[in-house]
Scaffold this active site. Structure first.
Site, PDB file in Angstrom:
ATOM      1  N   LYS A  35       0.847  -1.204   0.000  1.00  8.52           N
ATOM      2  CA  LYS A  35       0.000   0.000   0.000  1.00  8.52           C
ATOM      3  C   LYS A  35       0.881   1.253   0.000  1.00  8.52           C
ATOM      4  O   LYS A  35       2.078   1.174   0.278  1.00  8.52           O
ATOM      5  CB  LYS A  35      -0.895  -0.002   1.243  1.00  8.52           C
ATOM      6  CG  LYS A  35      -0.126   0.022   2.559  1.00  8.52           C
ATOM      7  CD  LYS A  35      -1.058  -0.012   3.750  1.00  8.52           C
ATOM      8  CE  LYS A  35      -0.276  -0.080   5.055  1.00  8.52           C
ATOM      9  NZ  LYS A  35      -1.064   0.272   6.210  1.00  8.52           N
ATOM     10  N   ARG A 133     -10.103   0.495  15.118  1.00  3.20           N
ATOM     11  CA  ARG A 133      -9.934   1.331  13.928  1.00  3.20           C
ATOM     12  C   ARG A 133     -10.989   0.906  12.912  1.00  3.20           C
ATOM     13  O   ARG A 133     -11.998   1.573  12.764  1.00  3.20           O
ATOM     14  CB  ARG A 133      -8.508   1.161  13.384  1.00  3.20           C
ATOM     15  CG  ARG A 133      -8.184   2.051  12.217  1.00  3.20           C
ATOM     16  CD  ARG A 133      -6.733   1.958  11.799  1.00  3.20           C
ATOM     17  NE  ARG A 133      -6.396   0.686  11.159  1.00  3.20           N
ATOM     18  CZ  ARG A 133      -5.192   0.399  10.649  1.00  3.20           C
ATOM     19  NH1 ARG A 133      -4.215   1.290  10.739  1.00  3.20           N
ATOM     20  NH2 ARG A 133      -4.956  -0.756  10.074  1.00  3.20           N
ATOM     21  N   HIS A 162      -6.097  -7.032  13.070  1.00  2.00           N
ATOM     22  CA  HIS A 162      -4.815  -6.306  13.031  1.00  2.00           C
ATOM     23  C   HIS A 162      -4.413  -5.936  14.451  1.00  2.00           C
ATOM     24  O   HIS A 162      -5.257  -5.516  15.254  1.00  2.00           O
ATOM     25  CB  HIS A 162      -4.986  -5.057  12.160  1.00  2.00           C
ATOM     26  CG  HIS A 162      -3.696  -4.380  11.793  1.00  2.00           C
ATOM     27  ND1 HIS A 162      -2.575  -5.057  11.372  1.00  2.00           N
ATOM     28  CD2 HIS A 162      -3.358  -3.066  11.779  1.00  2.00           C
ATOM     29  CE1 HIS A 162      -1.604  -4.181  11.102  1.00  2.00           C
ATOM     30  NE2 HIS A 162      -2.053  -2.973  11.352  1.00  2.00           N
ATOM     31  N   ARG A 218       0.919 -10.873   6.990  1.00  2.00           N
ATOM     32  CA  ARG A 218       0.859  -9.636   6.200  1.00  2.00           C
ATOM     33  C   ARG A 218       2.070  -8.779   6.585  1.00  2.00           C
ATOM     34  O   ARG A 218       2.077  -8.145   7.640  1.00  2.00           O
ATOM     35  CB  ARG A 218      -0.434  -8.868   6.485  1.00  2.00           C
ATOM     36  CG  ARG A 218      -1.715  -9.679   6.275  1.00  2.00           C
ATOM     37  CD  ARG A 218      -2.938  -8.797   6.461  1.00  2.00           C
ATOM     38  NE  ARG A 218      -2.920  -8.069   7.711  1.00  2.00           N
ATOM     39  CZ  ARG A 218      -3.467  -8.484   8.844  1.00  2.00           C
ATOM     40  NH1 ARG A 218      -4.116  -9.630   8.897  1.00  2.00           N
ATOM     41  NH2 ARG A 218      -3.385  -7.744   9.944  1.00  2.00           N
ATOM     42  N   TYR A 262      15.041  31.064   3.740  1.00  2.00           N
ATOM     43  CA  TYR A 262      13.914  31.897   4.181  1.00  2.00           C
ATOM     44  C   TYR A 262      13.994  32.202   5.675  1.00  2.00           C
ATOM     45  O   TYR A 262      14.188  31.303   6.496  1.00  2.00           O
ATOM     46  CB  TYR A 262      12.601  31.164   3.941  1.00  2.00           C
ATOM     47  CG  TYR A 262      12.182  31.077   2.489  1.00  2.00           C
ATOM     48  CD1 TYR A 262      12.134  32.213   1.669  1.00  2.00           C
ATOM     49  CD2 TYR A 262      11.819  29.855   1.945  1.00  2.00           C
ATOM     50  CE1 TYR A 262      11.730  32.110   0.344  1.00  2.00           C
ATOM     51  CE2 TYR A 262      11.403  29.749   0.625  1.00  2.00           C
ATOM     52  CZ  TYR A 262      11.370  30.890  -0.165  1.00  2.00           C
ATOM     53  OH  TYR A 262      10.976  30.789  -1.472  1.00  2.00           O
ATOM     54  N   CYS A 309      13.079  24.647   1.894  1.00  2.00           N
ATOM     55  CA  CYS A 309      12.174  25.279   0.926  1.00  2.00           C
ATOM     56  C   CYS A 309      11.417  24.172   0.185  1.00  2.00           C
ATOM     57  O   CYS A 309      11.651  22.989   0.415  1.00  2.00           O
ATOM     58  CB  CYS A 309      12.964  26.108  -0.071  1.00  2.00           C
ATOM     59  SG  CYS A 309      14.170  27.202   0.701  1.00  2.00           S
ATOM     60  N   MET A 310      10.546  24.575  -0.739  1.00  4.30           N
ATOM     61  CA  MET A 310       9.765  23.560  -1.450  1.00  4.30           C
ATOM     62  C   MET A 310      10.659  22.690  -2.341  1.00  4.30           C
ATOM     63  O   MET A 310      10.410  21.498  -2.521  1.00  4.30           O
ATOM     64  CB  MET A 310       8.686  24.237  -2.300  1.00  4.30           C
ATOM     65  CG  MET A 310       7.608  23.275  -2.754  1.00  4.30           C
ATOM     66  SD  MET A 310       6.364  24.060  -3.778  1.00  4.30           S
ATOM     67  CE  MET A 310       5.508  25.095  -2.633  1.00  4.30           C
ATOM     68  N   ASP A 311      11.726  23.301  -2.860  1.00  8.11           N
ATOM     69  CA  ASP A 311      12.537  22.602  -3.861  1.00  8.11           C
ATOM     70  C   ASP A 311      14.012  22.494  -3.514  1.00  8.11           C
ATOM     71  O   ASP A 311      14.803  22.011  -4.330  1.00  8.11           O
ATOM     72  CB  ASP A 311      12.430  23.346  -5.201  1.00  8.11           C
ATOM     73  CG  ASP A 311      11.015  23.809  -5.444  1.00  8.11           C
ATOM     74  OD1 ASP A 311      10.165  22.940  -5.663  1.00  8.11           O
ATOM     75  OD2 ASP A 311      10.755  25.021  -5.345  1.00  8.11           O
TER      76      ASP A 311
END
Ligand SMILES: Cc1ncc(COP(=O)(O)O)c(C=O)c1O
Length: 380
Positions: A35, A133, A162, A218, A262, A309-311
């Site tokens: 998953k 859950r 689980h 699993r 930043y 930063c983002m990049d």
């Protein structure tokens, strides 16, 4: 190719699967949990490697995840670990996915979809033994049995639950859940329901509690070469499969008193060489890592500095020589030094599961290993 990537060693995946498969109780099958893009490692490639190394089932959460595997030509059995949304019932049947069921609405929707397709389909009943859950609470088991009895197109192939503890194999609640699971099986048996696939064990239980193997285990995290928890760090010879790497995008001397990134939150107390690394929170290298995580450059650990930063983000290598294009390792090995997923997790206040899973789809995955060629996904 983009100079920031996640390297995935499929031989490590295959080796981990084989190591675990050798330890299974007689008759127990291996379901590889793939998953969330195989915990960030790449679902199709990991699925093929796992099937080639001894797994016979795959496990995902979403029908869309199952579809990706089917579209890649994988015809192994695929269990949906959550009950699908009723609107996905027809797709689940068409794709030949095996759904978990735990609500009356879910059971009815799948039965109707199977009727429309003129098929009988296998389902796995998920029961809740204490995680609270998802799954039929034991107090509502009779209602679920009644709903399943009415669903003439559904065959109960499996029953599972689980554990609430994925990291503490000695916790007393594990025993409580095993007892509750066994009670649930007994009550189903009393109604003439004896599914051939009973399953309970996650990685931790697979490695330490053979009595929980039943007919299927699993396994997620251990297959990726990561320990389910600190107490299990020596439970098997793990081979971590993921590394995160980049090439230095810019290298410059910055003078004492200058701030970095930043907010100029990191101010140099001496002249230093600053390396800019071309990945950031847009790639899953989270902002919380700023100023805390380390990076390997030139075979040594250096502090990452300033805001992520983002990049991109920056590393202070002091007076160590560095060049544009130098390899930067954020997770994995460089020379004799290693940054483990657990190191990153400790820095971020999280767990190794999240460190690898959060690597975003924007980061290319680069695969290595013979398992890449061998797994054909047709062994289920
Ligand atoms: C239902 C179910 N089974 C098995 C697993 C695999 O757990 P682990 O990664 O600890 O092996 C998961 C993961 O969360 C799960 O949700």
């Amino acid at each position: 190719m983009r100079p920031a990537w996640a390297e995935i060693d499929l031989d490590a995946i295959a080796a981990n699967v084989s190591t675990i498969a050798e330890r299974l109780s007689p008759g127990a099958k291996y379901l590889a949990v793939v998953k969330a893009n195989a915990y960030g490692h790449g679902d199709v490639e990991v699925a093929r490697a796992a099937l080639g190394a001894g797994a016979s089932w795959l496990g995902v959460i979403l029908p869309a995840e199952g579809k990706r595997l089917r579209d890649a030509g994988i015809d192994a059995r695929i269990l949906l670990l959550h009950e699908p949304d009723p609107t996905d019932a027809d797709a689940v049947v068409a794709l030949g996915l095996t759904p978990s069921v735990f609500t009356e609405q879910g059971i009815t929707a799948l039965d109707e979809a199977a009727e429309r397709a003129n098929k009988h389909i296998a389902v796995h009943l998920k029961i809740d033994t204490g995680l609270n859950r998802l799954g039929v609470p034991l107090g509502r088991l009779d209602q679920a049995i009644t709903a399943l009895a009415k669903a003439s197109r559904l065959e109960i192939e499996g029953v599972f639950s689980h554990f609430a503890f994925a990291d503490q194999p000695d916790h007393p609640f594990i025993g409580t859940q095993v007892e509750r699971f066994s009670d649930g099986l007994e009550r189903l048996r009393a109604h003439g329901i004896q599914p051939p696939l009973r399953h309970l064990a996650n990685s931790a239980a697979t490695l330490t509690r053979p009595e929980t193997h039943y007919d299927l285990v699993r396994v997620g995290i251990a297959m990726y070469g990561l320990a389910p928890g600190a107490a299990l760090k020596d439970a098997m010879p793990y081979r971590p499969a993921m590394s995160i790497k980049a090439r230095a995008a810019m290298v410059k001397r910055v003078t004492k008193g200058e701030g970095i990134s930043y907010g100029l939150r990191y101010v140099l107390e001496r002249d230093a060489t600053i390396v800019s690394v071309p990945l950031g929170y847009g790639d899953g290298w989270v902002r919380a890592a700023g100023g805390k995580a380390t990076a390997l450059i030139g075979g040594r650990k250096h502090p990452t500095v300033g805001t992520v930063c983002m990049d991109s983000f920056m590393v202070d290598v002091g007076d160590t020589p560095a060049d544009v294009g130098d390899e930067v390792v954020l997770l994995g090995r460089q020379g004799d030094e290693v940054i483990a997923a657990e190191d990153v997790a400790d820095t971020l206040g999280t767990i190794n599961y999240e460190v690898v899973t959060q690597v975003s789809s924007r980061m290319p995955r680069v695969y290595s290993g013979r398992a890449m060629m061998e797994g054909d996904g047709r062994q289920g």
